[in-house]
Design a protein around this motif. Sequence first.
Motif, PDB file in Angstrom:
ATOM      1  N   GLY A 148       0.781  -1.234   0.000  1.00 46.04           N
ATOM      2  CA  GLY A 148       0.000   0.000   0.000  1.00 46.04           C
ATOM      3  C   GLY A 148       0.807   1.275   0.000  1.00 46.04           C
ATOM      4  N   SER A 149       2.138   1.170   0.006  1.00 43.98           N
ATOM      5  CA  SER A 149       2.971   2.373   0.018  1.00 43.98           C
ATOM      6  C   SER A 149       2.960   3.060  -1.343  1.00 43.98           C
ATOM      7  N   PRO A 150       2.820   4.387  -1.375  1.00 41.47           N
ATOM      8  CA  PRO A 150       2.994   5.102  -2.648  1.00 41.47           C
ATOM      9  C   PRO A 150       4.464   5.132  -3.019  1.00 41.47           C
ATOM     10  N   ILE A 151       4.746   5.046  -4.311  1.00 46.26           N
ATOM     11  CA  ILE A 151       6.114   5.093  -4.809  1.00 46.26           C
ATOM     12  C   ILE A 151       6.192   6.115  -5.941  1.00 46.26           C
ATOM     13  N   ALA A 152       7.382   6.619  -6.189  1.00 49.83           N
ATOM     14  CA  ALA A 152       7.619   7.535  -7.308  1.00 49.83           C
ATOM     15  C   ALA A 152       8.620   6.896  -8.254  1.00 49.83           C
ATOM     16  N   ILE A 153       8.364   7.026  -9.557  1.00 50.27           N
ATOM     17  CA  ILE A 153       9.117   6.322 -10.593  1.00 50.27           C
ATOM     18  C   ILE A 153       9.736   7.324 -11.562  1.00 50.27           C
ATOM     19  N   ASP A 154      11.007   7.104 -11.893  1.00 56.61           N
ATOM     20  CA  ASP A 154      11.679   7.895 -12.927  1.00 56.61           C
ATOM     21  C   ASP A 154      11.642   7.100 -14.223  1.00 56.61           C
ATOM     22  N   LYS A 155      10.723   7.463 -15.123  1.00 57.14           N
ATOM     23  CA  LYS A 155      10.590   6.752 -16.393  1.00 57.14           C
ATOM     24  C   LYS A 155      11.770   7.007 -17.320  1.00 57.14           C
ATOM     25  N   GLY A 156      12.584   8.010 -16.992  1.00 54.84           N
ATOM     26  CA  GLY A 156      13.754   8.310 -17.807  1.00 54.84           C
ATOM     27  C   GLY A 156      14.924   7.390 -17.522  1.00 54.84           C
ATOM     28  N   THR A 157      14.817   6.562 -16.473  1.00 58.25           N
ATOM     29  CA  THR A 157      15.888   5.611 -16.140  1.00 58.25           C
ATOM     30  C   THR A 157      15.360   4.199 -16.309  1.00 58.25           C
ATOM     31  N   ARG A 158      15.564   3.656 -17.503  1.00 52.96           N
ATOM     32  CA  ARG A 158      15.130   2.285 -17.789  1.00 52.96           C
ATOM     33  C   ARG A 158      16.307   1.329 -17.910  1.00 52.96           C
ATOM     34  N   HIS A 159      17.526   1.864 -17.973  1.00 50.94           N
ATOM     35  CA  HIS A 159      18.680   0.973 -17.984  1.00 50.94           C
ATOM     36  C   HIS A 159      18.879   0.413 -16.581  1.00 50.94           C
ATOM     37  N   ILE A 160      19.400  -0.788 -16.491  1.00 49.04           N
ATOM     38  CA  ILE A 160      19.499  -1.483 -15.212  1.00 49.04           C
ATOM     39  C   ILE A 160      20.756  -1.064 -14.460  1.00 49.04           C
ATOM     40  N   ILE A 161      20.549  -0.568 -13.243  1.00 50.51           N
ATOM     41  CA  ILE A 161      21.638  -0.315 -12.302  1.00 50.51           C
ATOM     42  C   ILE A 161      21.521  -1.402 -11.234  1.00 50.51           C
ATOM     43  N   ASP A 162      22.500  -2.264 -11.164  1.00 55.04           N
ATOM     44  CA  ASP A 162      22.402  -3.430 -10.287  1.00 55.04           C
ATOM     45  C   ASP A 162      22.001  -3.057  -8.868  1.00 55.04           C
ATOM     46  N   GLY A 163      20.969  -3.751  -8.371  1.00 54.37           N
ATOM     47  CA  GLY A 163      20.546  -3.572  -6.990  1.00 54.37           C
ATOM     48  C   GLY A 163      19.522  -2.491  -6.773  1.00 54.37           C
ATOM     49  N   LYS A 164      19.238  -1.673  -7.783  1.00 57.28           N
ATOM     50  CA  LYS A 164      18.232  -0.622  -7.642  1.00 57.28           C
ATOM     51  C   LYS A 164      16.833  -1.215  -7.850  1.00 57.28           C
ATOM     52  N   ILE A 165      15.840  -0.492  -7.323  1.00 59.00           N
ATOM     53  CA  ILE A 165      14.458  -0.967  -7.394  1.00 59.00           C
ATOM     54  C   ILE A 165      13.776  -0.373  -8.623  1.00 59.00           C
ATOM     55  N   TYR A 166      13.046  -1.208  -9.349  1.00 48.78           N
ATOM     56  CA  TYR A 166      12.377  -0.777 -10.571  1.00 48.78           C
ATOM     57  C   TYR A 166      10.907  -1.171 -10.545  1.00 48.78           C
ATOM     58  N   ALA A 167      10.096  -0.385 -11.249  1.00 48.28           N
ATOM     59  CA  ALA A 167       8.698  -0.731 -11.495  1.00 48.28           C
ATOM     60  C   ALA A 167       8.630  -1.450 -12.841  1.00 48.28           C
ATOM     61  N   LEU A 168       7.905  -2.548 -12.875  1.00 51.40           N
ATOM     62  CA  LEU A 168       7.837  -3.382 -14.067  1.00 51.40           C
ATOM     63  C   LEU A 168       6.397  -3.602 -14.496  1.00 51.40           C
ATOM     64  N   ASP A 169       6.190  -3.662 -15.808  1.00 52.00           N
ATOM     65  CA  ASP A 169       4.933  -4.143 -16.373  1.00 52.00           C
ATOM     66  C   ASP A 169       5.220  -5.563 -16.827  1.00 52.00           C
ATOM     67  N   HIS A 170       4.721  -6.516 -16.063  1.00 50.72           N
ATOM     68  CA  HIS A 170       5.034  -7.921 -16.339  1.00 50.72           C
ATOM     69  C   HIS A 170       3.746  -8.666 -16.665  1.00 50.72           C
ATOM     70  N   GLY A 171       3.467  -8.800 -17.932  1.00 52.64           N
ATOM     71  CA  GLY A 171       2.263  -9.493 -18.366  1.00 52.64           C
ATOM     72  C   GLY A 171       0.991  -8.834 -17.869  1.00 52.64           C
ATOM     73  N   GLY A 172       1.008  -7.507 -17.782  1.00 54.34           N
ATOM     74  CA  GLY A 172      -0.163  -6.784 -17.306  1.00 54.34           C
ATOM     75  C   GLY A 172      -0.210  -6.594 -15.807  1.00 54.34           C
ATOM     76  N   MET A 173       0.812  -7.067 -15.095  1.00 59.17           N
ATOM     77  CA  MET A 173       0.902  -6.862 -13.657  1.00 59.17           C
ATOM     78  C   MET A 173       1.943  -5.796 -13.346  1.00 59.17           C
ATOM     79  N   LEU A 174       1.640  -4.946 -12.379  1.00 57.32           N
ATOM     80  CA  LEU A 174       2.581  -3.925 -11.930  1.00 57.32           C
ATOM     81  C   LEU A 174       3.406  -4.526 -10.806  1.00 57.32           C
ATOM     82  N   ARG A 175       4.701  -4.744 -11.066  1.00 55.95           N
ATOM     83  CA  ARG A 175       5.574  -5.386 -10.081  1.00 55.95           C
ATOM     84  C   ARG A 175       6.721  -4.463  -9.702  1.00 55.95           C
ATOM     85  N   ILE A 176       7.182  -4.577  -8.447  1.00 58.21           N
ATOM     86  CA  ILE A 176       8.287  -3.773  -7.931  1.00 58.21           C
ATOM     87  C   ILE A 176       9.378  -4.733  -7.489  1.00 58.21           C
ATOM     88  N   LYS A 177      10.566  -4.657  -8.128  1.00 60.71           N
ATOM     89  CA  LYS A 177      11.646  -5.595  -7.829  1.00 60.71           C
ATOM     90  C   LYS A 177      13.008  -4.907  -7.939  1.00 60.71           C
TER      91      LYS A 177
END
Length: 240
Positions: A165-194
């Motif tokens: 239930g926590s609100p999060i803020a996403i930088d859509k300008g950073t889509r390259h992977i920085i190891d260990g950072k948290i990303y928002a994902l669209d995975h088969g229509g599911m919104l996932r945070i990993k």
Amino acid sequence: MELKDRLKWARKERKMSQARLSEATGLDQTTISNLETGKVLSTSKLVEIAYTLRVDPRWLATGLGDMEGGAQEPRAAYSALTDELVFHDTEIVEGGNPLTSDEVELPCFYEVEFSAGDGSTQVVENHGHKMRFPLSKLTKRGVSPENAACATASGSSMEPTIADGSPIAIDKGTRHIIDGKIYALDHGGMLRIKRLYKMPLGRVRLVSDNADEYPEETYSLMGPDSPKIIGRVFWWEVFD
């Protein structure tokens, strides 16, 4: 107008050279030049630049509102503003009151069920809903307002770091992977945070902080079941 155009316009309106603006803000003159040519898209000193030029920070960052809408504060007021933000740490708010000079409205990501009614979902942006966010927090992290969006974390996979239930803020300008950072994902229509980690041969590891309940996953970034990276999660609200 883009940021580069608004900055150049405001600086010339105030009859201020790049060198003088650099001296007043402590920002390197090369960076100011790069901002005005579009080579650099944002800076953590954007709010201070706005007050130095006596323009509304929200207008300078996004083009919304009037150039001089909230620009009467002198530079001393900028220091007071940043001190207040440090101590009170204003976060996302919702409401019908007018935006202040240090607020922007960000679109939100949601899971929406397909009209076919088979339970399949898709991740969409905004869907008629927005959240307010402090402009100063975006500029401090070098996030361009047009690349920022919000979402709500669902589930316990990222606990204790990000609660359900926590609100999060996403930088859509950073889509390259920085190891260990948290990303928002669209995975088969599911919104996932990993947390993401790069692997050889175009593969990626999806890691949950709650590893006891949610084991690590591995995918090819080019495969049919691959997650689509929405952007890097640069802020989240912590509940006790």
